[in-house]
Design a protein around this motif. Sequence first.
Motif, PDB file in Angstrom:
ATOM      1  N   UNK A   1      50.932  37.523  45.161  1.00 12.74           N
ATOM      2  CA  UNK A   1      50.250  38.808  45.270  1.00 12.74           C
ATOM      3  C   UNK A   1      50.674  39.800  44.190  1.00 12.74           C
ATOM      4  N   UNK A   2      51.993  39.908  43.955  1.00 14.06           N
ATOM      5  CA  UNK A   2      52.472  40.916  43.009  1.00 14.06           C
ATOM      6  C   UNK A   2      51.980  40.649  41.585  1.00 14.06           C
ATOM      7  N   UNK A   3      52.137  39.434  41.028  1.00 10.51           N
ATOM      8  CA  UNK A   3      51.602  39.190  39.680  1.00 10.51           C
ATOM      9  C   UNK A   3      50.093  39.428  39.598  1.00 10.51           C
ATOM     10  N   UNK A   4      49.365  39.070  40.660  1.00 11.86           N
ATOM     11  CA  UNK A   4      47.915  39.269  40.655  1.00 11.86           C
ATOM     12  C   UNK A   4      47.564  40.757  40.607  1.00 11.86           C
ATOM     13  N   UNK A   5      48.191  41.556  41.469  1.00 11.49           N
ATOM     14  CA  UNK A   5      47.902  42.990  41.483  1.00 11.49           C
ATOM     15  C   UNK A   5      48.302  43.644  40.164  1.00 11.49           C
ATOM     16  N   UNK A   6      49.411  43.168  39.571  1.00  9.94           N
ATOM     17  CA  UNK A   6      49.805  43.691  38.270  1.00  9.94           C
ATOM     18  C   UNK A   6      48.779  43.341  37.195  1.00  9.94           C
ATOM     19  N   UNK A   7      48.039  42.255  37.388  1.00 11.87           N
ATOM     20  CA  UNK A   7      47.041  41.835  36.419  1.00 11.87           C
ATOM     21  C   UNK A   7      45.716  42.558  36.535  1.00 11.87           C
ATOM     22  N   UNK A   8      45.568  43.434  37.538  1.00 13.20           N
ATOM     23  CA  UNK A   8      44.309  44.154  37.723  1.00 13.20           C
ATOM     24  C   UNK A   8      44.221  45.417  36.887  1.00 13.20           C
ATOM     25  N   UNK A   9      45.240  45.689  36.098  1.00 15.86           N
ATOM     26  CA  UNK A   9      45.251  46.867  35.217  1.00 15.86           C
ATOM     27  C   UNK A   9      45.053  48.164  35.998  1.00 15.86           C
ATOM     28  N   UNK A  10      45.701  48.256  37.139  1.00 12.43           N
ATOM     29  CA  UNK A  10      45.653  49.488  37.925  1.00 12.43           C
ATOM     30  C   UNK A  10      46.572  50.537  37.310  1.00 12.43           C
ATOM     31  N   UNK A  11      46.266  51.800  37.570  1.00 14.49           N
ATOM     32  CA  UNK A  11      47.175  52.863  37.183  1.00 14.49           C
ATOM     33  C   UNK A  11      48.477  52.697  37.971  1.00 14.49           C
TER      34      UNK A  11
ATOM     35  N   UNK B   1      37.363  41.261  35.353  1.00 13.18           N
ATOM     36  CA  UNK B   1      36.636  41.843  36.488  1.00 13.18           C
ATOM     37  C   UNK B   1      35.633  40.859  37.086  1.00 13.18           C
ATOM     38  N   UNK B   2      35.048  39.998  36.234  1.00 14.10           N
ATOM     39  CA  UNK B   2      34.033  39.070  36.731  1.00 14.10           C
ATOM     40  C   UNK B   2      34.614  37.990  37.643  1.00 14.10           C
ATOM     41  N   UNK B   3      35.927  37.781  37.571  1.00 15.03           N
ATOM     42  CA  UNK B   3      36.562  36.761  38.397  1.00 15.03           C
ATOM     43  C   UNK B   3      37.197  37.329  39.665  1.00 15.03           C
ATOM     44  N   UNK B   4      37.238  38.645  39.757  1.00  8.09           N
ATOM     45  CA  UNK B   4      37.974  39.263  40.865  1.00  8.09           C
ATOM     46  C   UNK B   4      37.336  38.935  42.216  1.00  8.09           C
ATOM     47  N   UNK B   5      36.010  38.786  42.266  1.00  8.86           N
ATOM     48  CA  UNK B   5      35.324  38.559  43.535  1.00  8.86           C
ATOM     49  C   UNK B   5      35.796  37.286  44.238  1.00  8.86           C
ATOM     50  N   UNK B   6      35.977  36.208  43.459  1.00  9.89           N
ATOM     51  CA  UNK B   6      36.422  34.953  44.077  1.00  9.89           C
ATOM     52  C   UNK B   6      37.944  34.780  44.029  1.00  9.89           C
ATOM     53  N   UNK B   7      38.578  35.364  42.995  1.00 11.05           N
ATOM     54  CA  UNK B   7      40.016  35.189  42.842  1.00 11.05           C
ATOM     55  C   UNK B   7      40.791  35.993  43.886  1.00 11.05           C
TER      56      UNK B   7
END
Length: 243
Positions: free
Chosen positions: A149-159, A121-127
């Motif tokens: 985009x897809x691998x990144x969004x999958x890495x956000x642990x979204x439902x 979460x701490x890296x999401x602002x710049x990443x």
Amino acid sequence: MHAGVVATTFVVAGFVKGVTGMGLPTVAMGVLGTLMLPVQAAALLLLPSFVTNLWQLFAGPSVSALCKRLWPMMVGIVGGTLAAASFIAGAGGAWAVVGLGAALALYAVAGLLAWHFAVPARHERWLSPAIGALTGVVTGGTGVFVVPAVPYLQGLALKKEDLVQALGLSFTVSTIALAIGLASEHAFAADDLGVSLAAVVPALIGMWIGQRVRGRISAESFRRWFFICLLGLGIQLMARAFV
């Protein structure tokens, strides 16, 4: 280009999206990219991609929350796409085909190897804006929206539902940005809307069929063969530059 080939392509692409929640522009670009220039394929898929992704985006309850969280990524997508649109629109020439093939192959390999990474979460602002900008560059250069985009969004642990909506948001913004980029490069005009509009119905039919059979087939097996086919398309497109 025979209308039946285009219609069949979008039925198949819509079916893949109906089953997996993504893949329409990727499949359409991959197949049509073997038959026409990437810029022509990109112009053709704009309306089918926009309509199906908008449907996907508003199919759940979290649109406003996702927009608030992901807006830096969306800004990056728009900026990167507009900056790179001249490549697919003509400046890249045959290398746009190679770039399309490379993007498809990379995405396929990532899917087959099940690459996953967690985004702290701490890296999401710049990443988030950085990933958005890189996705935009790939979109503007190849017409493919999925890398990285897809691998990144999958890495956000979204439902699961939120991930499907987040993908819809990303793809919708990418489609709009690509349309603006192509129009600014005079590679997409109002006259092209009729051709693109004609592809919407086959895409929706395919998506509806895919959603109907989603629970009746092995999602894992389907995804594996989907990625194998994408890999084959990507290799074939890259090889065209050297034969």
